[in-house]
Design an enzyme around this catalytic site. Structure first.
Site, mmCIF file in Angstrom:
data_model
loop_
_atom_site.group_PDB
_atom_site.id
_atom_site.type_symbol
_atom_site.label_atom_id
_atom_site.label_comp_id
_atom_site.label_asym_id
_atom_site.label_seq_id
_atom_site.Cartn_x
_atom_site.Cartn_y
_atom_site.Cartn_z
ATOM 1 N N HIS A 21 -59.966 135.496 -22.243
ATOM 2 C CA HIS A 21 -61.060 135.693 -21.289
ATOM 3 C C HIS A 21 -61.210 134.555 -20.294
ATOM 4 O O HIS A 21 -61.707 134.776 -19.189
ATOM 5 C CB HIS A 21 -62.370 135.881 -22.049
ATOM 6 C CG HIS A 21 -62.312 137.006 -23.028
ATOM 7 N ND1 HIS A 21 -61.472 136.992 -24.114
ATOM 8 C CD2 HIS A 21 -62.983 138.167 -23.091
ATOM 9 C CE1 HIS A 21 -61.632 138.106 -24.800
ATOM 10 N NE2 HIS A 21 -62.526 138.837 -24.204
ATOM 11 N N HIS A 25 -61.732 136.411 -17.082
ATOM 12 C CA HIS A 25 -63.119 136.438 -16.596
ATOM 13 C C HIS A 25 -63.632 135.080 -16.143
ATOM 14 O O HIS A 25 -64.684 135.000 -15.523
ATOM 15 C CB HIS A 25 -64.060 136.939 -17.698
ATOM 16 C CG HIS A 25 -63.784 138.348 -18.136
ATOM 17 N ND1 HIS A 25 -64.251 138.866 -19.310
ATOM 18 C CD2 HIS A 25 -63.080 139.345 -17.544
ATOM 19 C CE1 HIS A 25 -63.855 140.126 -19.429
ATOM 20 N NE2 HIS A 25 -63.132 140.431 -18.382
ATOM 21 N N TYR A 146 -56.179 150.444 -19.418
ATOM 22 C CA TYR A 146 -57.524 150.518 -18.862
ATOM 23 C C TYR A 146 -57.488 151.301 -17.547
ATOM 24 O O TYR A 146 -56.871 150.849 -16.572
ATOM 25 C CB TYR A 146 -58.060 149.100 -18.576
ATOM 26 C CG TYR A 146 -58.291 148.235 -19.811
ATOM 27 C CD1 TYR A 146 -58.381 148.791 -21.082
ATOM 28 C CD2 TYR A 146 -58.450 146.857 -19.679
ATOM 29 C CE1 TYR A 146 -58.616 147.988 -22.202
ATOM 30 C CE2 TYR A 146 -58.692 146.052 -20.796
ATOM 31 C CZ TYR A 146 -58.768 146.633 -22.047
ATOM 32 O OH TYR A 146 -59.002 145.839 -23.146
ATOM 33 N N LYS A 177 -54.520 149.590 -26.879
ATOM 34 C CA LYS A 177 -55.877 149.050 -26.963
ATOM 35 C C LYS A 177 -56.638 149.744 -25.853
ATOM 36 O O LYS A 177 -56.264 149.620 -24.673
ATOM 37 C CB LYS A 177 -55.752 147.549 -26.703
ATOM 38 C CG LYS A 177 -56.998 146.728 -26.724
ATOM 39 C CD LYS A 177 -56.522 145.267 -26.687
ATOM 40 C CE LYS A 177 -57.596 144.230 -26.749
ATOM 41 N NZ LYS A 177 -58.520 144.184 -25.661
ATOM 42 N N SER A 202 -60.966 148.446 -27.995
ATOM 43 C CA SER A 202 -61.203 147.197 -27.287
ATOM 44 C C SER A 202 -62.698 146.894 -27.375
ATOM 45 O O SER A 202 -63.526 147.772 -27.104
ATOM 46 C CB SER A 202 -60.775 147.417 -25.833
ATOM 47 O OG SER A 202 -60.849 146.229 -25.144
ATOM 48 N N GLY A 203 -63.036 145.673 -27.745
ATOM 49 C CA GLY A 203 -64.432 145.346 -28.080
ATOM 50 C C GLY A 203 -65.450 145.570 -26.982
ATOM 51 O O GLY A 203 -66.505 146.159 -27.195
ATOM 52 N N GLY A 204 -65.150 145.095 -25.767
ATOM 53 C CA GLY A 204 -66.106 145.224 -24.662
ATOM 54 C C GLY A 204 -67.099 144.082 -24.627
ATOM 55 O O GLY A 204 -67.060 143.155 -25.441
ATOM 56 N N ARG A 231 -65.425 139.063 -27.242
ATOM 57 C CA ARG A 231 -66.797 138.623 -26.984
ATOM 58 C C ARG A 231 -67.790 139.013 -28.060
ATOM 59 O O ARG A 231 -68.718 138.256 -28.349
ATOM 60 C CB ARG A 231 -67.259 139.168 -25.617
ATOM 61 C CG ARG A 231 -66.532 138.518 -24.463
ATOM 62 C CD ARG A 231 -66.728 139.286 -23.179
ATOM 63 N NE ARG A 231 -65.954 140.523 -23.163
ATOM 64 C CZ ARG A 231 -65.948 141.385 -22.146
ATOM 65 N NH1 ARG A 231 -66.676 141.142 -21.083
ATOM 66 N NH2 ARG A 231 -65.206 142.475 -22.202
HETATM 67 P P1 FBP Z 1 -63.442 141.987 -25.445
HETATM 68 O O1 FBP Z 1 -63.482 142.466 -26.877
HETATM 69 O O2 FBP Z 1 -64.202 140.721 -25.271
HETATM 70 O O3 FBP Z 1 -63.869 143.088 -24.498
HETATM 71 O O4 FBP Z 1 -61.917 141.652 -25.131
HETATM 72 C C1 FBP Z 1 -60.968 142.663 -24.882
HETATM 73 C C2 FBP Z 1 -60.300 142.465 -23.545
HETATM 74 O O5 FBP Z 1 -59.311 143.466 -23.319
HETATM 75 C C3 FBP Z 1 -59.654 141.099 -23.371
HETATM 76 O O6 FBP Z 1 -58.361 141.049 -23.938
HETATM 77 C C4 FBP Z 1 -59.671 140.942 -21.887
HETATM 78 O O7 FBP Z 1 -59.790 139.615 -21.479
HETATM 79 C C5 FBP Z 1 -60.907 141.654 -21.486
HETATM 80 O O8 FBP Z 1 -61.235 142.569 -22.504
HETATM 81 C C6 FBP Z 1 -60.711 142.378 -20.182
HETATM 82 O O9 FBP Z 1 -61.891 143.039 -19.853
HETATM 83 P P2 FBP Z 1 -62.121 143.791 -18.495
HETATM 84 O O10 FBP Z 1 -60.796 144.001 -17.851
HETATM 85 O O11 FBP Z 1 -62.767 145.072 -18.889
HETATM 86 O O12 FBP Z 1 -63.005 142.938 -17.698
#
Ligand code: FBP
Length: 251
Positions: A21, A25, A146, A177, A202-204, A231
């Site tokens: 992250h 992020h 995604y 994922k 994926s956690g979110g 997260r």
């Molecule tokens: P989280 O469980 O914190 O959502 O992590 C999963 C993940 O795929 C990370 O590997 C990646 O950094 C992040 O989410 C990307 O999130 P997004 O593209 O939705 O902002």
């Protein structure tokens, strides 16, 4: 069919700790002690995760310790992008070769595909190569799929998440994922469409413990193989407590 995922599973289930992250992020996500890679690696070991997901720089500088190499299998995320650029038609460039991931001790490589983006064709080419290289080196190929881009009106649209699941199978991913869809009703369809490709949630973004664990219970009841979460674990001061609850649901 060779089981490339074996070193990353326990009872055929996955509980991965995601920690890319800072790249994806920026520092705003790295709340409390989570800015420290050693804290996260210790958490992965103590929380009995079955794999840790890192970008190569962190793996190079922190995964070198034998206490981590022995106890927590490594997944190298070999592409990544920041959130500073407009996200209209996303593409995530590769920054690490499969070969180098292997040298760093990885059992698998992870790659994000933005399904529906103008650049999805480039991602398919990338992933096609990565998947073959990984298998030649006896490693698993994991796809983050995604839906994102101007053509995607709703990123968690259940029909598109089902499409993502099927794409994962047809692209040859060992595991995908994906994000939680907009309705619980399609969870079984997602698993069926992915076939012999395993599916993890994926956690979110961080949400209440109850909301998060309810989703995990639902996906597991419908045949998912586990979670890859960041997260919702390490943004909490009681990270080990929630990791234990997660473990009880998954295994
Ligand atoms: P989280 O469980 O914190 O959502 O992590 C999963 C993940 O795929 C990370 O590997 C990646 O950094 C992040 O989410 C990307 O999130 P997004 O593209 O939705 O902002």
């Amino acid at each position: 069919m060779k089981d490339y995922l074996k070193p990353l599973l326990k009872n055929n289930k996955a509980m991965f700790l995601a920690y890319d992250h800072g790249f994806e992020h920026g520092p705003k996500d790295l709340i409390g002690k989570s800015y420290d890679p050693n804290y996260i690696l210790d958490l992965a070991v103590q929380g009995d995760f079955t794999g840790i997901i890192l970008q190569k720089g962190i793996a190079e500088k922190y995964y070198t310790d034998a206490k981590y190499q022995r106890h927590i299998p490594l997944i190298i995320k070999i592409n990544g992008k920041t959130n500073l650029r407009p996200n209209e038609e996303p593409y995530s460039p590769i920054n690490c070769s499969v070969n180098y991931a292997k040298k760093l001790g990885a059992q698998a490589v992870g790659y994000t595909i933005y399904l529906g983006s103008e650049y999805e064709n480039k991602s398919f080419e990338d992933f096609g190569k990565i998947q073959e290289e990984a298998h030649q080196l006896n490693m698993a190929a994991i796809a983050w799929i995604y839906p994102r881009g101007k053509a995607i009106l709703k990123e968690n649209d259940s029909e598109i998440i089902k499409y993502a699941a099927r794409l994962g199978l047809e692209l040859g991913a060992d595991l995908i994922k994906i994000k939680y869809p907009d309705t619980e009703n399609v969870l079984k369809d997602i698993v069926n469409l992915a076939g012999n490709t395993k599916v993890v949630l994926s956690g979110g973004e961080k949400e209440s413990e109850e909301e998060f664990l309810t989703k995990v219970k639902q996906v597991m009841a419908n045949g998912f193989s586990g979670v890859a979460v960041g997260r919702n674990i390490w943004q909490r001061p009681d990270a080990l407590t929630i990791a234990e609850k997660l473990r009880k649901i998954i295994f």
